[in-house]
Design a protein around this motif. Structure first.
Motif, PDB file in Angstrom:
ATOM      1  N   PRO A 135       0.804  -1.223   0.000  1.00 45.07           N
ATOM      2  CA  PRO A 135       0.000   0.000   0.000  1.00 45.07           C
ATOM      3  C   PRO A 135       0.837   1.273   0.000  1.00 45.07           C
ATOM      4  CG  PRO A 135      -0.938  -1.607   1.499  1.00 45.07           C
ATOM      5  CD  PRO A 135       0.390  -2.145   1.081  1.00 45.07           C
ATOM      6  N   ALA A 136       1.898   1.320   0.801  1.00 49.49           N
ATOM      7  CA  ALA A 136       2.749   2.510   0.837  1.00 49.49           C
ATOM      8  C   ALA A 136       3.430   2.726  -0.508  1.00 49.49           C
ATOM      9  CB  ALA A 136       3.790   2.376   1.947  1.00 49.49           C
ATOM     10  N   GLN A 137       3.904   1.645  -1.115  1.00 50.60           N
ATOM     11  CA  GLN A 137       4.548   1.760  -2.426  1.00 50.60           C
ATOM     12  C   GLN A 137       3.551   2.251  -3.469  1.00 50.60           C
ATOM     13  OE1 GLN A 137       5.992  -1.914  -4.033  1.00 50.60           O
ATOM     14  NE2 GLN A 137       6.967  -0.951  -5.794  1.00 50.60           N
ATOM     15  N   ALA A 138       2.329   1.732  -3.430  1.00 51.66           N
ATOM     16  CA  ALA A 138       1.307   2.131  -4.391  1.00 51.66           C
ATOM     17  C   ALA A 138       0.928   3.595  -4.216  1.00 51.66           C
ATOM     18  CB  ALA A 138       0.079   1.240  -4.245  1.00 51.66           C
ATOM     19  N   ARG A 139       0.839   4.059  -2.971  1.00 46.97           N
ATOM     20  CA  ARG A 139       0.543   5.473  -2.738  1.00 46.97           C
ATOM     21  C   ARG A 139       1.624   6.359  -3.345  1.00 46.97           C
ATOM     22  NH1 ARG A 139      -1.891   3.833   2.308  1.00 46.97           N
ATOM     23  NH2 ARG A 139       0.179   3.720   3.253  1.00 46.97           N
ATOM     24  N   HIS A 140       2.878   5.977  -3.143  1.00 48.53           N
ATOM     25  CA  HIS A 140       3.989   6.758  -3.709  1.00 48.53           C
ATOM     26  C   HIS A 140       3.942   6.736  -5.235  1.00 48.53           C
ATOM     27  CE1 HIS A 140       7.990   8.472  -4.164  1.00 48.53           C
ATOM     28  NE2 HIS A 140       8.269   7.481  -4.986  1.00 48.53           N
TER      29      HIS A 140
ATOM     30  N   ASP B 230      -2.198  10.344   4.032  1.00 47.70           N
ATOM     31  CA  ASP B 230      -3.360   9.994   4.850  1.00 47.70           C
ATOM     32  C   ASP B 230      -4.445   9.261   4.071  1.00 47.70           C
ATOM     33  OD1 ASP B 230      -3.938  12.211   3.305  1.00 47.70           O
ATOM     34  OD2 ASP B 230      -5.222  13.157   4.811  1.00 47.70           O
ATOM     35  N   ALA B 231      -4.221   9.028   2.778  1.00 53.01           N
ATOM     36  CA  ALA B 231      -5.201   8.297   1.978  1.00 53.01           C
ATOM     37  C   ALA B 231      -5.090   6.798   2.247  1.00 53.01           C
ATOM     38  CB  ALA B 231      -5.005   8.568   0.493  1.00 53.01           C
ATOM     39  N   GLY B 232      -6.212   6.128   2.183  1.00 49.85           N
ATOM     40  CA  GLY B 232      -6.181   4.677   2.274  1.00 49.85           C
ATOM     41  C   GLY B 232      -5.824   4.074   0.929  1.00 49.85           C
ATOM     42  N   CYS B 233      -5.233   2.900   0.957  1.00 53.37           N
ATOM     43  CA  CYS B 233      -4.920   2.162  -0.270  1.00 53.37           C
ATOM     44  C   CYS B 233      -5.155   0.693   0.001  1.00 53.37           C
ATOM     45  CB  CYS B 233      -3.478   2.400  -0.712  1.00 53.37           C
ATOM     46  SG  CYS B 233      -3.009   1.421  -2.169  1.00 53.37           S
TER      47      CYS B 233
ATOM     48  N   THR C 113      -7.215  11.838  -2.964  1.00 52.81           N
ATOM     49  CA  THR C 113      -7.992  10.801  -2.293  1.00 52.81           C
ATOM     50  C   THR C 113      -7.916  10.838  -0.772  1.00 52.81           C
ATOM     51  OG1 THR C 113      -6.168   9.269  -2.780  1.00 52.81           O
ATOM     52  CG2 THR C 113      -8.113   9.176  -4.209  1.00 52.81           C
ATOM     53  N   GLY C 114      -7.296  11.833  -0.190  1.00 50.14           N
ATOM     54  CA  GLY C 114      -7.395  11.990   1.253  1.00 50.14           C
ATOM     55  C   GLY C 114      -8.738  12.559   1.672  1.00 50.14           C
ATOM     56  N   ARG C 115      -9.537  13.039   0.706  1.00 52.33           N
ATOM     57  CA  ARG C 115     -10.827  13.657   1.004  1.00 52.33           C
ATOM     58  C   ARG C 115     -11.908  12.602   1.249  1.00 52.33           C
ATOM     59  NH1 ARG C 115     -10.871  19.028  -1.947  1.00 52.33           N
ATOM     60  NH2 ARG C 115      -8.790  19.244  -2.858  1.00 52.33           N
ATOM     61  N   GLU C 116     -12.852  12.938   2.107  1.00 52.11           N
ATOM     62  CA  GLU C 116     -13.989  12.058   2.345  1.00 52.11           C
ATOM     63  C   GLU C 116     -14.853  11.977   1.085  1.00 52.11           C
ATOM     64  OE1 GLU C 116     -14.868  10.051   4.880  1.00 52.11           O
ATOM     65  OE2 GLU C 116     -12.887  10.534   5.692  1.00 52.11           O
ATOM     66  N   GLY C 117     -15.341  10.782   0.809  1.00 51.64           N
ATOM     67  CA  GLY C 117     -16.272  10.606  -0.296  1.00 51.64           C
ATOM     68  C   GLY C 117     -15.642  10.534  -1.666  1.00 51.64           C
ATOM     69  N   LEU C 118     -14.319  10.387  -1.739  1.00 53.44           N
ATOM     70  CA  LEU C 118     -13.655  10.269  -3.041  1.00 53.44           C
ATOM     71  C   LEU C 118     -12.915   8.938  -3.104  1.00 53.44           C
ATOM     72  CD1 LEU C 118     -12.802  11.396  -5.786  1.00 53.44           C
ATOM     73  CD2 LEU C 118     -10.875  12.516  -4.638  1.00 53.44           C
ATOM     74  N   VAL C 119     -13.268   8.124  -4.105  1.00 51.38           N
ATOM     75  CA  VAL C 119     -12.673   6.801  -4.298  1.00 51.38           C
ATOM     76  C   VAL C 119     -12.147   6.721  -5.726  1.00 51.38           C
ATOM     77  CG1 VAL C 119     -13.156   4.316  -4.448  1.00 51.38           C
ATOM     78  CG2 VAL C 119     -14.180   5.687  -2.606  1.00 51.38           C
ATOM     79  N   VAL C 120     -10.946   6.170  -5.885  1.00 53.47           N
ATOM     80  CA  VAL C 120     -10.353   6.003  -7.213  1.00 53.47           C
ATOM     81  C   VAL C 120      -9.854   4.569  -7.353  1.00 53.47           C
ATOM     82  CG1 VAL C 120      -8.529   6.726  -8.801  1.00 53.47           C
ATOM     83  CG2 VAL C 120      -9.662   8.429  -7.371  1.00 53.47           C
ATOM     84  N   TYR C 121     -10.202   3.943  -8.476  1.00 48.35           N
ATOM     85  CA  TYR C 121      -9.716   2.605  -8.799  1.00 48.35           C
ATOM     86  C   TYR C 121      -8.574   2.702  -9.809  1.00 48.35           C
ATOM     87  CZ  TYR C 121     -14.364   1.060  -7.117  1.00 48.35           C
ATOM     88  OH  TYR C 121     -15.494   0.836  -6.371  1.00 48.35           O
ATOM     89  N   ARG C 122      -7.533   1.883  -9.599  1.00 48.11           N
ATOM     90  CA  ARG C 122      -6.465   1.726 -10.588  1.00 48.11           C
ATOM     91  C   ARG C 122      -6.264   0.227 -10.838  1.00 48.11           C
ATOM     92  NH1 ARG C 122      -3.521   6.741 -10.836  1.00 48.11           N
ATOM     93  NH2 ARG C 122      -2.054   5.826 -12.327  1.00 48.11           N
TER      94      ARG C 122
END
Length: 328
Positions: free
Chosen positions: A55-60, A67-70, A182-191
């Motif tokens: 997850p950390a690698q994917a965020r980078h 603070d975004a979830g992955c 994607t740190g915002r509430e209510g925003l989801v992104v798929y990759r």
């Protein structure tokens, strides 16, 4: 159940042409995939561990804020089917035309699905509980500016709504990605790992969004939802930035070549996604059958009527497509 491209076994049976003779252009997958290395034996022998750093690698890699979830998922399809179950039934906007599984997933979870051919107006957004959008769109290839999608998110978030953006086809030109937001509430992104990296069979994808929502979806999907080999290879592929740069260039060149070839055959491609060409046509079934008789498989859409051509890979595939187009 929605139909999809890649149904090569069915084409073999229907047309009686051996599998090895087909050029399958019915999907939008990179035909020059990332070169998969040998997988260490222990990866096959041990269960996956969530603290492997993926997850950390994917965020980078994707530019997500700390603070975004992955959440790694077994292909974005897993999230598309499961995420609607985390929200009370409501009114969900989806693109039309668009990848049909989005509408199917929300409808199956008891939501009312509202189709939109363009982004909804402020008044329409006020009546939605969530909006799903695909950028660039599948199957049309039409892109949307990030600022326009963020304006939709602002409207939705004001009344607790969600914006869910499917970016499965954005990696070749990711300037309009919303992952950095994607740190915002209510925003989801798929990759996806299937399209750009050409690894559809790996069944690996990523969901970026609020940490709590990613955690809830992870609990819903259960332990070991993504296999150890899939997690391992995703990490290796994300770190290969040199290949990614070369692949983006190759996809753009391939798309330009495909568009020119289709235009020379009297077809009129639209959209700009480099993985495929979308061609509106009054009789897509007739064209697809003529191509299938030459062992070229393409995707047919009935409403609105259109064809979608994926990219050929090896030079003989390009030559076979050119010959088949000459028969139209």
């Amino acid at each position: 159940m929605a139909t999809h491209g890649g149904r090569l076994n069915q084409a073999v049976q229907q047309w009686g042409i051996p599998r090895g003779q087909w050029v399958d252009l019915s999907t939008g997958i990179n035909p020059w995939p990332w070169p998969v290395p040998a997988v260490p034996a222990e990866v096959w022998q041990r269960l996956p561990e969530e603290d492997d750093g993926l997850p950390a690698q994917a965020r980078h890699w994707a530019g997500a804020p700390p603070d975004a979830g992955c959440l790694p998922v077994a292909g974005t399809q897993a999230a598309i089917q499961a995420l609607p179950r985390l929200r009370a039934p409501g009114r969900i906007g989806v693109p039309d035309p668009g990848y049909a599984e989005h509408a199917e997933g929300w409808r199956a979870a008891g939501h009312e699905v509202i189709p939109f051919t363009t982004l909804p107006s402020d008044e329409e957004l006020a009546a939605l509980d969530a909006l799903v959008w695909i950028n660039p769109n599948n199957p049309t290839g039409e892109p949307v500016m990030a600022r326009d999608l963020m304006a939709c998110h602002e409207q939705l978030a004001a009344h607790g709504g969600w914006l869910v953006v499917d970016e499965a086809f954005i990696d070749a030109e990711p300037t309009q990605t919303l992952v950095p937001e994607t740190g915002r509430e209510g925003l989801v992104v798929y990759r996806s790992m299937g399209k750009f990296f050409g690894l559809a069979g790996l069944r690996a994808g990523l969901m970026f969004g609020p940490g709590g929502l990613c955690g809830s979806l992870g609990e819903l999907l259960g332990p070991w939802a993504v296999s150890h080999p899939a997690r391992y290879l995703t990490q290796q592929a994300l770190s290969d930035t040199a290949w990614q740069k070369a692949a983006a260039s190759q996809l753009h060149h391939g798309h330009d070549r495909l568009v020119a070839l289709l235009r020379s055959a009297g077809l009129a491609p639209r959209g700009s996604a480099p993985y495929f060409a979308y061609c509106p046509h009054d009789e897509p079934g007739r064209v697809a059958e003529a191509l299938a008789a030459q062992a070229v498989l393409v995707r047919v859409f009935e409403a609105p009527p259109a064809l979608r051509f994926g990219l050929p890979g090896a030079e003989p595939e390009w030559e076979q497509l050119a010959r088949a187009l000459q028969t139209l």
